[in-house]
Design an enzyme around this catalytic site. Structure first.
Site, PDB file in Angstrom:
ATOM      1  N   ASP A  50       0.827  -1.206   0.000  1.00 15.18           N
ATOM      2  CA  ASP A  50       0.000   0.000   0.000  1.00 15.18           C
ATOM      3  C   ASP A  50       0.863   1.259   0.000  1.00 15.18           C
ATOM      4  O   ASP A  50       0.348   2.373  -0.144  1.00 15.18           O
ATOM      5  CB  ASP A  50      -0.993   0.006   1.162  1.00 15.18           C
ATOM      6  CG  ASP A  50      -0.345  -0.117   2.530  1.00 15.18           C
ATOM      7  OD1 ASP A  50       0.899  -0.096   2.616  1.00 15.18           O
ATOM      8  OD2 ASP A  50      -1.088  -0.235   3.526  1.00 15.18           O
ATOM      9  N   SER A  51       2.183   1.081   0.097  1.00 11.13           N
ATOM     10  CA  SER A  51       3.118   2.194  -0.093  1.00 11.13           C
ATOM     11  C   SER A  51       3.006   2.779  -1.493  1.00 11.13           C
ATOM     12  O   SER A  51       3.522   3.873  -1.759  1.00 11.13           O
ATOM     13  CB  SER A  51       4.555   1.732   0.161  1.00 11.13           C
ATOM     14  OG  SER A  51       4.843   0.529  -0.545  1.00 11.13           O
ATOM     15  N   ASP A  89      -0.794  -6.279  -0.362  1.00  9.43           N
ATOM     16  CA  ASP A  89      -1.319  -5.694   0.869  1.00  9.43           C
ATOM     17  C   ASP A  89      -2.837  -5.593   0.828  1.00  9.43           C
ATOM     18  O   ASP A  89      -3.410  -5.185  -0.195  1.00  9.43           O
ATOM     19  CB  ASP A  89      -0.774  -4.273   1.058  1.00  9.43           C
ATOM     20  CG  ASP A  89       0.464  -4.218   1.919  1.00  9.43           C
ATOM     21  OD1 ASP A  89       0.728  -5.183   2.655  1.00  9.43           O
ATOM     22  OD2 ASP A  89       1.173  -3.194   1.871  1.00  9.43           O
ATOM     23  N   LYS A 119      -1.009  -9.641   2.482  1.00  8.77           N
ATOM     24  CA  LYS A 119      -0.346  -9.173   3.708  1.00  8.77           C
ATOM     25  C   LYS A 119      -1.328  -8.324   4.495  1.00  8.77           C
ATOM     26  O   LYS A 119      -2.084  -7.539   3.913  1.00  8.77           O
ATOM     27  CB  LYS A 119       0.911  -8.363   3.399  1.00  8.77           C
ATOM     28  CG  LYS A 119       1.660  -7.917   4.671  1.00  8.77           C
ATOM     29  CD  LYS A 119       3.032  -7.365   4.355  1.00  8.77           C
ATOM     30  CE  LYS A 119       2.981  -5.951   3.818  1.00  8.77           C
ATOM     31  NZ  LYS A 119       2.463  -4.962   4.819  1.00  8.77           N
ATOM     32  N   GLU A 187       8.765  -4.247  11.082  1.00 12.58           N
ATOM     33  CA  GLU A 187       9.146  -2.916  10.605  1.00 12.58           C
ATOM     34  C   GLU A 187       9.540  -2.001  11.756  1.00 12.58           C
ATOM     35  O   GLU A 187       8.816  -1.870  12.745  1.00 12.58           O
ATOM     36  CB  GLU A 187       8.005  -2.269   9.814  1.00 12.58           C
ATOM     37  CG  GLU A 187       8.367  -0.886   9.287  1.00 12.58           C
ATOM     38  CD  GLU A 187       7.400  -0.342   8.249  1.00 12.58           C
ATOM     39  OE1 GLU A 187       7.597   0.816   7.822  1.00 12.58           O
ATOM     40  OE2 GLU A 187       6.460  -1.058   7.868  1.00 12.58           O
TER      41      GLU A 187
END
Length: 269
Positions: A50-51, A89, A119, A187
């Site tokens: 989703d980045s 994602d 994910k 992360e």
């Protein structure tokens, strides 16, 4: 070379790699051209993250990207990928309401994109949802530590799992493993905490800003290869300066047009 020796990577290969002490490589990808290049280079997993909201769509946060947008990007990646495992994602708002909502979202991703897994962010609180997705026959990668979709409740882009909160990190990781996730992203957590989680789990850990003790690493490719010319996180190592190269190439193209030297005889019919 890749840590996984397989013509087509499956989820089982990640567990085998961990048992054999082989590191795994992960890159983000949001389009066919980058996916093909990274796949041919030997990357083990491609993450349609989703980045994309930030590095593709130019938005300030990942919270705004929709499932429809993610599916369009993921389709392009899977079309171009022959070997790497493609993971997508589940974006914000597509799984939080109920496990049923999450299963429906995951089914859409799998059916419409051809990806191999989804994910999902969260720890103990999301474990039941992950179990439901796994029970539906869909492989899941977890994501704990700093979770971008929870940036507001976490107080911004800050390291997680320090001090007493390291216990929560381990509890979250164990919950995801027990729920059936085959891998988990760690992360922005201290290197020692990430190492402890990795040693505690039998599933693959994939670090981003989590030190060198995880089973693998992931980076956003626009950061790792210098397409993003702005400020980058501390945990990024820049392997190329594609942003500068593209800038210079564009200037050369413009100059040739202004000078009347493009197209020349070689580019004409």
């Amino acid at each position: 070379m890749s840590g996984i020796d397989a013509k087509k990577i499956r989820t089982r290969h990640f567990r085998e790699a961990k048992v054999n002490g082989q590191k795994v490589s992960v890159l983000t990808s949001y389009d066919a051209l980058s996916a093909r290049i990274f796949d041919e280079a030997g990357v083990d997993m491609l993450l349609v993250g989703d980045s994309a909201a930030n590095v593709v769509l130019g938005r300030d946060t990942t919270l705004s990207i929709t499932l429809d947008e993610m599916i369009v990007l993921a389709k392009a990646v899977t079309i171009a990928t022959k070997r790497a495992l493609v993971v997508v994602d589940l974006p914000f708002g597509t799984y939080e309401v109920s496990p049923n909502q999450a299963v429906e979202s995951a089914i859409r991703v799998m059916r419409e994109t051809g990806a191999a897994a989804v994910k999902i962010e969260g720890g103990v609180e999301i474990a039941q949802t992950i179990r439901r997705i796994v029970d539906a026959g869909i492989p899941v990668v977890g994501h704990i530590g700093y979770t971008p979709q929870s940036e507001h409740s976490l107080g911004g882009h800050v390291v997680q799992g320090r001090g007493a909160s390291s216990g929560k990190l381990i509890a979250d990781a164990r919950a995801l493993e027990q729920a059936g996730a085959f891998a988990v992203v760690l992360e922005m957590v201290p290197a020692e905490a990430a190492r402890e989680v990795t040693e505690d789990l039998s599933i693959t850990t994939i670090g981003i800003g989590a030190g060198n003790g995880t089973d693998g690493q992931v980076l956003v490719w626009q950061d790792a290869f210098g397409l993003n010319r702005g400020k980058k996180p501390r945990f990024v190592r820049e392997y190329a300066t594609l942003g500068d190269s593209l800038h210079d190439a564009a200037q050369a193209y413009i100059a040739d047009i202004h000078a009347g030297t493009f197209p020349g005889e070689a580019e004409s019919f």
